[in-house]
Design an enzyme around this catalytic site. Sequence first.
Site, PDB file in Angstrom:
ATOM      1  N   LYS A  13       0.838  -1.212   0.000  1.00 43.84           N
ATOM      2  CA  LYS A  13       0.000   0.000   0.000  1.00 43.84           C
ATOM      3  C   LYS A  13       0.869   1.256   0.000  1.00 43.84           C
ATOM      4  CE  LYS A  13      -2.019  -1.167   3.860  1.00 43.84           C
ATOM      5  NZ  LYS A  13      -1.308  -2.425   4.157  1.00 43.84           N
ATOM      6  N   ARG A 123      11.882  -5.185   4.762  1.00 46.85           N
ATOM      7  CA  ARG A 123      11.573  -3.760   4.513  1.00 46.85           C
ATOM      8  C   ARG A 123      12.565  -2.855   5.242  1.00 46.85           C
ATOM      9  NH1 ARG A 123       5.704  -1.544   5.540  1.00 46.85           N
ATOM     10  NH2 ARG A 123       5.941  -2.602   7.542  1.00 46.85           N
TER      11      ARG A 123
HETATM   12  P1  AP5 Z   1       0.821   0.989   8.783  1.00 47.30           P
HETATM   13  O1  AP5 Z   1       2.045   1.803   8.671  1.00 47.30           O
HETATM   14  O2  AP5 Z   1      -0.324   1.312   7.902  1.00 47.30           O
HETATM   15  O3  AP5 Z   1       1.261  -0.498   8.651  1.00 47.30           O
HETATM   16  P2  AP5 Z   1       0.543  -1.751   8.037  1.00 47.30           P
HETATM   17  O4  AP5 Z   1      -0.912  -1.672   7.835  1.00 47.30           O
HETATM   18  O5  AP5 Z   1       1.027  -2.831   8.916  1.00 47.30           O
HETATM   19  O6  AP5 Z   1       0.996  -1.780   6.573  1.00 47.30           O
HETATM   20  P3  AP5 Z   1       2.450  -1.871   6.101  1.00 47.30           P
HETATM   21  O7  AP5 Z   1       3.068  -0.512   6.091  1.00 47.30           O
HETATM   22  O8  AP5 Z   1       3.197  -2.911   6.918  1.00 47.30           O
HETATM   23  O9  AP5 Z   1       2.249  -2.505   4.674  1.00 47.30           O
HETATM   24  P4  AP5 Z   1       2.196  -1.868   3.211  1.00 47.30           P
HETATM   25  O10 AP5 Z   1       1.105  -2.582   2.480  1.00 47.30           O
HETATM   26  O11 AP5 Z   1       2.135  -0.369   3.227  1.00 47.30           O
HETATM   27  O12 AP5 Z   1       3.571  -2.399   2.630  1.00 47.30           O
HETATM   28  P5  AP5 Z   1       4.815  -1.604   1.984  1.00 47.30           P
HETATM   29  O13 AP5 Z   1       4.376  -0.798   0.824  1.00 47.30           O
HETATM   30  O14 AP5 Z   1       5.610  -0.909   3.052  1.00 47.30           O
HETATM   31  O15 AP5 Z   1       0.256   1.017  10.291  1.00 47.30           O
HETATM   32  C1  AP5 Z   1       1.129   0.847  11.411  1.00 47.30           C
HETATM   33  C2  AP5 Z   1       0.328   0.826  12.708  1.00 47.30           C
HETATM   34  O16 AP5 Z   1      -0.367   2.085  12.891  1.00 47.30           O
HETATM   35  C3  AP5 Z   1      -0.795  -0.226  12.804  1.00 47.30           C
HETATM   36  O17 AP5 Z   1      -0.314  -1.494  13.188  1.00 47.30           O
HETATM   37  C4  AP5 Z   1      -1.691   0.413  13.862  1.00 47.30           C
HETATM   38  O18 AP5 Z   1      -1.169   0.262  15.156  1.00 47.30           O
HETATM   39  C5  AP5 Z   1      -1.642   1.892  13.501  1.00 47.30           C
HETATM   40  N1  AP5 Z   1      -2.700   2.287  12.552  1.00 47.30           N
HETATM   41  C6  AP5 Z   1      -2.531   2.774  11.279  1.00 47.30           C
HETATM   42  N2  AP5 Z   1      -3.715   3.005  10.682  1.00 47.30           N
HETATM   43  C7  AP5 Z   1      -4.671   2.656  11.601  1.00 47.30           C
HETATM   44  C8  AP5 Z   1      -6.087   2.649  11.571  1.00 47.30           C
HETATM   45  N3  AP5 Z   1      -6.765   3.063  10.488  1.00 47.30           N
HETATM   46  N4  AP5 Z   1      -6.750   2.233  12.672  1.00 47.30           N
HETATM   47  C9  AP5 Z   1      -6.087   1.832  13.767  1.00 47.30           C
HETATM   48  N5  AP5 Z   1      -4.740   1.790  13.870  1.00 47.30           N
HETATM   49  C10 AP5 Z   1      -4.026   2.193  12.791  1.00 47.30           C
HETATM   50  O19 AP5 Z   1       5.645  -2.858   1.418  1.00 47.30           O
HETATM   51  C11 AP5 Z   1       6.228  -3.804   2.303  1.00 47.30           C
HETATM   52  C12 AP5 Z   1       7.586  -4.286   1.757  1.00 47.30           C
HETATM   53  O20 AP5 Z   1       7.365  -5.018   0.545  1.00 47.30           O
HETATM   54  C13 AP5 Z   1       8.549  -3.146   1.400  1.00 47.30           C
HETATM   55  O21 AP5 Z   1       9.834  -3.515   1.770  1.00 47.30           O
HETATM   56  C14 AP5 Z   1       8.428  -3.009  -0.136  1.00 47.30           C
HETATM   57  O22 AP5 Z   1       9.641  -2.558  -0.721  1.00 47.30           O
HETATM   58  C15 AP5 Z   1       8.108  -4.451  -0.538  1.00 47.30           C
HETATM   59  N6  AP5 Z   1       7.245  -4.528  -1.708  1.00 47.30           N
HETATM   60  C16 AP5 Z   1       6.124  -3.774  -1.955  1.00 47.30           C
HETATM   61  N7  AP5 Z   1       5.559  -4.125  -3.128  1.00 47.30           N
HETATM   62  C17 AP5 Z   1       6.338  -5.146  -3.627  1.00 47.30           C
HETATM   63  C18 AP5 Z   1       6.266  -5.934  -4.820  1.00 47.30           C
HETATM   64  N8  AP5 Z   1       5.285  -5.779  -5.735  1.00 47.30           N
HETATM   65  N9  AP5 Z   1       7.229  -6.893  -5.003  1.00 47.30           N
HETATM   66  C19 AP5 Z   1       8.210  -7.072  -4.090  1.00 47.30           C
HETATM   67  N10 AP5 Z   1       8.338  -6.343  -2.949  1.00 47.30           N
HETATM   68  C20 AP5 Z   1       7.403  -5.392  -2.720  1.00 47.30           C
END
Ligand code: AP5
Length: 218
Positions: A13, A123
């Site tokens: 995302k 990551r």
């Molecule tokens: P948040 O920062 O939103 O974390 P998350 O939901 O756990 O999502 P991520 O950031 O882990 O995943 P992403 O899908 O964004 O992946 P990314 O692009 O980084 O939230 C953190 C915390 O805040 C929550 O746990 C909660 O406590 C709180 N919070 C936030 N919003 C809330 C809400 N609405 N309500 C309540 N609490 C809330 O990609 C991951 C990795 O994969 C990277 O290294 C990237 O380089 C790699 N990657 C990405 N795409 C690909 C691909 N196509 N191929 C290979 N590698 C890839």
Amino acid sequence: MRVILLGPQGAGKGTQAQQLAEQTGAKHVSTGDLVRAEIKEGTELGRKIQEYNDRGELVPDEIIVEMARPHLEGDGWLLDGFPRNEAQARTLDEGLSEMGQRLDGVVALEAPDDELVERLSGRRTSQSTGRIYHVEHDPPPENGPDEGPFIQREDDAEEAIRNRLDIYHEQTEPLKEYYDEQGLLVTVDATRSIPEVTEEVLRALGHAAGAGDQKGES
Ligand code: AP5
């Protein structure tokens, strides 16, 4: 463009939001980034929400809604990490209606849990710009602009990752049906390469891929 990016932790995302923001001019609004910024500030609120974040639990709805609301005014945004349950989705619907705004689409990024754990474990995030990298799939630049150090998030420990994925499947995944019923949902296979996923998201939203010259339009 007013779009929600939905998907499990690690589906990309944040990665896709940064690509799409560059290509469309829409603003990237990440509630996770807002949470981490508050924690870094060391405010009373930051201390209160840190435990939720580090355990991979959701921050209480009323706090998140209050943090997100001011960022939803304005022309175009890509919402990353919000809403995460039906109560938040209903609050968002009400807020948009009060502001006279409407959603253009909801993109569900889909990938299997085992791949998500591998992605999150590798990551790295630039401490200065917040840009997201992966040690293998998208390595941090060695000689590029000074973005270092590249840090690993506290909640990217395996136990917290599994906890976040359980909460996703239980509380957030049902939102796919919620938005499908409104005719807003498009699903995208997020297991492909980062540029391929971006292209597919833009196509699904009816935007031309690589439309950098559309900056400002939303
Ligand atoms: P948040 O920062 O939103 O974390 P998350 O939901 O756990 O999502 P991520 O950031 O882990 O995943 P992403 O899908 O964004 O992946 P990314 O692009 O980084 O939230 C953190 C915390 O805040 C929550 O746990 C909660 O406590 C709180 N919070 C936030 N919003 C809330 C809400 N609405 N309500 C309540 N609490 C809330 O990609 C991951 C990795 O994969 C990277 O290294 C990237 O380089 C790699 N990657 C990405 N795409 C690909 C691909 N196509 N191929 C290979 N590698 C890839």
